[in-house]
Scaffold this motif. Structure first.
Motif, PDB file in Angstrom:
ATOM      1  N   VAL A  37      -7.651   0.174   0.064  1.00 14.21           N
ATOM      2  CA  VAL A  37      -8.411  -0.548  -0.965  1.00 14.21           C
ATOM      3  C   VAL A  37      -7.889  -0.209  -2.349  1.00 14.21           C
ATOM      4  CG1 VAL A  37     -10.689  -0.841  -2.006  1.00 14.21           C
ATOM      5  CG2 VAL A  37     -10.465  -0.740   0.481  1.00 14.21           C
ATOM      6  N   LEU A  38      -7.688   1.067  -2.645  1.00 15.34           N
ATOM      7  CA  LEU A  38      -7.287   1.484  -3.984  1.00 15.34           C
ATOM      8  C   LEU A  38      -5.869   1.034  -4.325  1.00 15.34           C
ATOM      9  CD1 LEU A  38      -8.751   5.112  -4.016  1.00 15.34           C
ATOM     10  CD2 LEU A  38      -9.681   3.093  -5.142  1.00 15.34           C
ATOM     11  N   CYS A  39      -4.976   1.117  -3.382  1.00 15.81           N
ATOM     12  CA  CYS A  39      -3.567   0.831  -3.641  1.00 15.81           C
ATOM     13  C   CYS A  39      -3.118  -0.526  -3.117  1.00 15.81           C
ATOM     14  CB  CYS A  39      -2.688   1.918  -3.018  1.00 15.81           C
ATOM     15  SG  CYS A  39      -3.067   3.579  -3.623  1.00 15.81           S
ATOM     16  N   ASP A  40      -4.025  -1.303  -2.537  1.00 12.58           N
ATOM     17  CA  ASP A  40      -3.701  -2.630  -1.999  1.00 12.58           C
ATOM     18  C   ASP A  40      -2.528  -2.528  -1.022  1.00 12.58           C
ATOM     19  OD1 ASP A  40      -3.901  -5.303  -1.531  1.00 12.58           O
ATOM     20  OD2 ASP A  40      -2.829  -5.922  -3.343  1.00 12.58           O
ATOM     21  N   ALA A  41      -2.654  -1.594  -0.113  1.00 15.33           N
ATOM     22  CA  ALA A  41      -1.587  -1.334   0.852  1.00 15.33           C
ATOM     23  C   ALA A  41      -2.049  -1.762   2.244  1.00 15.33           C
ATOM     24  CB  ALA A  41      -1.218   0.151   0.862  1.00 15.33           C
ATOM     25  N   GLU A  42      -1.069  -2.091   3.080  1.00  8.75           N
ATOM     26  CA  GLU A  42      -1.344  -2.403   4.475  1.00  8.75           C
ATOM     27  C   GLU A  42      -1.202  -1.125   5.281  1.00  8.75           C
ATOM     28  OE1 GLU A  42       1.041  -5.538   5.924  1.00  8.75           O
ATOM     29  OE2 GLU A  42       0.189  -7.064   4.591  1.00  8.75           O
ATOM     30  N   VAL A  43      -2.301  -0.718   5.893  1.00  6.28           N
ATOM     31  CA  VAL A  43      -2.356   0.565   6.596  1.00  6.28           C
ATOM     32  C   VAL A  43      -2.690   0.298   8.056  1.00  6.28           C
ATOM     33  CG1 VAL A  43      -3.452   2.824   6.742  1.00  6.28           C
ATOM     34  CG2 VAL A  43      -3.085   1.742   4.505  1.00  6.28           C
ATOM     35  N   ALA A  44      -1.949   0.924   8.933  1.00 10.89           N
ATOM     36  CA  ALA A  44      -2.221   0.873  10.364  1.00 10.89           C
ATOM     37  C   ALA A  44      -2.274   2.312  10.873  1.00 10.89           C
ATOM     38  CB  ALA A  44      -1.155   0.080  11.106  1.00 10.89           C
ATOM     39  N   LEU A  45      -3.372   2.688  11.512  1.00  7.54           N
ATOM     40  CA  LEU A  45      -3.579   4.050  11.986  1.00  7.54           C
ATOM     41  C   LEU A  45      -3.911   4.000  13.468  1.00  7.54           C
ATOM     42  CD1 LEU A  45      -3.923   7.095  11.416  1.00  7.54           C
ATOM     43  CD2 LEU A  45      -6.321   6.610  10.860  1.00  7.54           C
ATOM     44  N   ILE A  46      -3.175   4.779  14.259  1.00  4.58           N
ATOM     45  CA  ILE A  46      -3.382   4.843  15.706  1.00  4.58           C
ATOM     46  C   ILE A  46      -3.546   6.306  16.093  1.00  4.58           C
ATOM     47  CG2 ILE A  46      -2.421   4.348  17.977  1.00  4.58           C
ATOM     48  CD1 ILE A  46      -0.785   2.127  16.702  1.00  4.58           C
ATOM     49  N   VAL A  47      -4.637   6.585  16.780  1.00  5.01           N
ATOM     50  CA  VAL A  47      -4.943   7.964  17.199  1.00  5.01           C
ATOM     51  C   VAL A  47      -5.347   7.935  18.668  1.00  5.01           C
ATOM     52  CG1 VAL A  47      -6.389   9.985  16.826  1.00  5.01           C
ATOM     53  CG2 VAL A  47      -5.703   8.571  14.871  1.00  5.01           C
ATOM     54  N   PHE A  48      -4.714   8.798  19.469  1.00  7.44           N
ATOM     55  CA  PHE A  48      -5.100   9.008  20.854  1.00  7.44           C
ATOM     56  C   PHE A  48      -5.690  10.418  20.979  1.00  7.44           C
ATOM     57  CE2 PHE A  48      -1.920   5.681  21.365  1.00  7.44           C
ATOM     58  CZ  PHE A  48      -2.538   4.839  22.268  1.00  7.44           C
ATOM     59  N   SER A  49      -6.853  10.479  21.571  1.00  8.21           N
ATOM     60  CA  SER A  49      -7.481  11.779  21.780  1.00  8.21           C
ATOM     61  C   SER A  49      -6.797  12.511  22.928  1.00  8.21           C
ATOM     62  CB  SER A  49      -8.975  11.602  22.073  1.00  8.21           C
ATOM     63  OG  SER A  49      -9.151  10.938  23.315  1.00  8.21           O
ATOM     64  N   HIS A  50      -7.203  13.770  23.164  1.00  7.85           N
ATOM     65  CA  HIS A  50      -6.589  14.535  24.259  1.00  7.85           C
ATOM     66  C   HIS A  50      -6.986  13.969  25.617  1.00  7.85           C
ATOM     67  CE1 HIS A  50     -10.618  16.223  23.931  1.00  7.85           C
ATOM     68  NE2 HIS A  50     -10.455  16.725  25.157  1.00  7.85           N
ATOM     69  N   GLY A  52      -6.984  10.702  26.080  1.00  7.76           N
ATOM     70  CA  GLY A  52      -6.287   9.430  26.173  1.00  7.76           C
ATOM     71  C   GLY A  52      -7.026   8.246  25.580  1.00  7.76           C
ATOM     72  N   LYS A  53      -8.137   8.459  24.886  1.00  6.37           N
ATOM     73  CA  LYS A  53      -8.859   7.368  24.258  1.00  6.37           C
ATOM     74  C   LYS A  53      -8.157   6.943  22.962  1.00  6.37           C
ATOM     75  CE  LYS A  53     -13.455   8.378  26.090  1.00  6.37           C
ATOM     76  NZ  LYS A  53     -14.873   8.646  25.768  1.00  6.37           N
ATOM     77  N   LEU A  54      -8.165   5.625  22.749  1.00  7.62           N
ATOM     78  CA  LEU A  54      -7.478   5.059  21.584  1.00  7.62           C
ATOM     79  C   LEU A  54      -8.467   4.844  20.443  1.00  7.62           C
ATOM     80  CD1 LEU A  54      -5.047   3.657  20.179  1.00  7.62           C
ATOM     81  CD2 LEU A  54      -5.814   1.528  21.270  1.00  7.62           C
ATOM     82  N   PHE A  55      -8.064   5.281  19.249  1.00 12.86           N
ATOM     83  CA  PHE A  55      -8.798   5.018  18.015  1.00 12.86           C
ATOM     84  C   PHE A  55      -7.798   4.448  17.017  1.00 12.86           C
ATOM     85  CE2 PHE A  55     -10.817   8.569  20.150  1.00 12.86           C
ATOM     86  CZ  PHE A  55     -12.151   8.193  20.186  1.00 12.86           C
ATOM     87  N   GLU A  56      -8.149   3.309  16.447  1.00  8.16           N
ATOM     88  CA  GLU A  56      -7.209   2.645  15.557  1.00  8.16           C
ATOM     89  C   GLU A  56      -7.939   2.103  14.336  1.00  8.16           C
ATOM     90  OE1 GLU A  56      -5.447  -0.710  17.444  1.00  8.16           O
ATOM     91  OE2 GLU A  56      -7.357  -1.599  18.033  1.00  8.16           O
ATOM     92  N   TYR A  57      -7.160   1.897  13.279  1.00  8.89           N
ATOM     93  CA  TYR A  57      -7.653   1.283  12.052  1.00  8.89           C
ATOM     94  C   TYR A  57      -6.519   0.457  11.454  1.00  8.89           C
ATOM     95  CZ  TYR A  57      -8.919   0.640   7.180  1.00  8.89           C
ATOM     96  OH  TYR A  57      -9.170   0.085   5.957  1.00  8.89           O
ATOM     97  N   SER A  58      -6.879  -0.729  10.965  1.00 15.56           N
ATOM     98  CA  SER A  58      -5.907  -1.588  10.286  1.00 15.56           C
ATOM     99  C   SER A  58      -6.616  -2.323   9.162  1.00 15.56           C
ATOM    100  CB  SER A  58      -5.280  -2.593  11.259  1.00 15.56           C
ATOM    101  OG  SER A  58      -6.284  -3.441  11.808  1.00 15.56           O
ATOM    102  N   THR A  59      -5.851  -2.738   8.195  1.00 18.88           N
ATOM    103  CA  THR A  59      -6.408  -3.467   7.060  1.00 18.88           C
ATOM    104  C   THR A  59      -6.764  -4.895   7.493  1.00 18.88           C
ATOM    105  OG1 THR A  59      -4.157  -3.971   6.368  1.00 18.88           O
ATOM    106  CG2 THR A  59      -5.194  -2.067   5.355  1.00 18.88           C
ATOM    107  N   ASP A  60      -6.956  -5.766   6.506  1.00 15.81           N
ATOM    108  CA  ASP A  60      -7.382  -7.136   6.809  1.00 15.81           C
ATOM    109  C   ASP A  60      -6.443  -7.818   7.783  1.00 15.81           C
ATOM    110  OD1 ASP A  60      -9.511  -6.789   5.142  1.00 15.81           O
ATOM    111  OD2 ASP A  60      -8.500  -7.616   3.384  1.00 15.81           O
ATOM    112  N   SER A  61      -5.141  -7.610   7.628  1.00 16.48           N
ATOM    113  CA  SER A  61      -4.191  -8.141   8.611  1.00 16.48           C
ATOM    114  C   SER A  61      -4.318  -7.316   9.889  1.00 16.48           C
ATOM    115  CB  SER A  61      -2.770  -8.080   8.065  1.00 16.48           C
ATOM    116  OG  SER A  61      -2.437  -6.755   7.724  1.00 16.48           O
ATOM    117  N   CYS A  62      -4.177  -7.967  11.028  1.00 16.48           N
ATOM    118  CA  CYS A  62      -4.425  -7.296  12.301  1.00 16.48           C
ATOM    119  C   CYS A  62      -3.332  -6.261  12.587  1.00 16.48           C
ATOM    120  CB  CYS A  62      -4.539  -8.326  13.424  1.00 16.48           C
ATOM    121  SG  CYS A  62      -3.032  -9.283  13.678  1.00 16.48           S
ATOM    122  N   MET A  63      -3.627  -5.440  13.574  1.00 13.32           N
ATOM    123  CA  MET A  63      -2.715  -4.363  13.946  1.00 13.32           C
ATOM    124  C   MET A  63      -1.377  -4.909  14.439  1.00 13.32           C
ATOM    125  SD  MET A  63      -2.237  -1.048  14.314  1.00 13.32           S
ATOM    126  CE  MET A  63      -3.868  -0.327  14.266  1.00 13.32           C
TER     127      MET A  63
END
Length: 253
Positions: A37-50, A52-63
């Motif tokens: 939001v602050l920098c108007d950047a496209e961010v994609a975040l992918i996290v797998f827990s120990h 094996g569960k997936l946690f993700e975050y992406s900006t307005d544009s899809c992952m």
């Protein structure tokens, strides 16, 4: 007195490790959202827990779009610096990437159809529900737009039909008026021709029925009074004739 620097190492306690993972994951997602939001950047975040569960975050544009952009950029970078011997390896990586993408799309399709939901966490089910709600709203808006477009086309078609009907009526009226004008012009031409013929032949050739007839005149003070007096004299003679006959008979006796 400030806190000392904590040494980073794996947490051995499973409960503490799970609590720390939940807290740090929430903070990480928050920081990713803030920088986008602050920098108007496209961010994609992918996290797998120990587990094996997936946690993700992406900006307005899809992952998927962000990952495709990353793959194009990294592939172009590798093509610039990689020698010819590594091209075969790049094709293998491309194949694996496409295969992974197909599997992801198939899994998402199964989730959208309500299948294989047991492996999803509560957060993932909530995200899936939000995506379905968004897609449903989009479909409803498209449906309303389509219905409005069909209604507008129907009204336009009815207006065109009404205008065509009025145009046909006006054309028929114009045809009738043109016919009447031609008949009137023909009559006037015939009258003008008769007038020219009458002017050349003289007044004796004009038909008597076309000449104006004078109104009947009544001579109230002259002939009418004379006719009345004559009728009275005739009546008087008829009345006095028996009387004259009687007197003459008496004198003859």
């Amino acid at each position: 007195m400030g806190r000392g620097r904590v040494q980073l190492k794996r947490i051995e306690n499973k409960i503490n490790r799970q609590v720390t993972f939940s807290k740090r994951r929430a903070g990480l997602l928050k920081k990713a959202h803030e920088i986008s939001v602050l920098c108007d950047a496209e961010v994609a975040l992918i996290v797998f827990s120990h587990k094996g569960k997936l946690f993700e975050y992406s900006t307005d544009s899809c992952m998927e779009k962000i990952l495709e952009r990353y793959e194009r950029y990294s592939y172009a970078e590798r093509q610039l610096v990689a020698p010819d011997s590594e091209l075969q390896g790049n094709w293998s990586l491309e194949y694996n990437r496409l295969k992974t993408k197909i599997e992801l799309l198939q899994r998402n399709h199964r989730h959208y159809m309500g299948e294989d939901l047991e492996s999803l966490s509560l957060k993932e089910i909530q995200n899936l529900e939000q995506q379905l709600d968004t897609a449903l709203k989009h479909i409803r808006s498209r449906k309303l737009m389509m219905e409005f477009w069909l209604l507008q086309n129907q009204l336009m078609y009815e207006s065109i039909s009404e205008l065509q009907r009025k145009e046909k009526a006006i054309q028929e009226q114009n045809t009738m008026l043109a016919k009447q004008i031609k008949e009137k012009e023909k009559t006037l031409a015939q009258q003008a021709q008769w007038g020219q013929q009458n002017g050349n032949a003289g007044p004796s050739t004009v038909p008597t029925f076309m000449l104006p007839q004078p109104p009947p005149c009544l001579n109230i003070g002259g002939a009418y009074q004379e006719e009345g007096a004559e009728m009275r004299r005739n009546d008087l003679e008829l009345t006095l004739e028996p009387i004259y006959s009687t007197h003459l008979g008496c004198f003859a006796a």
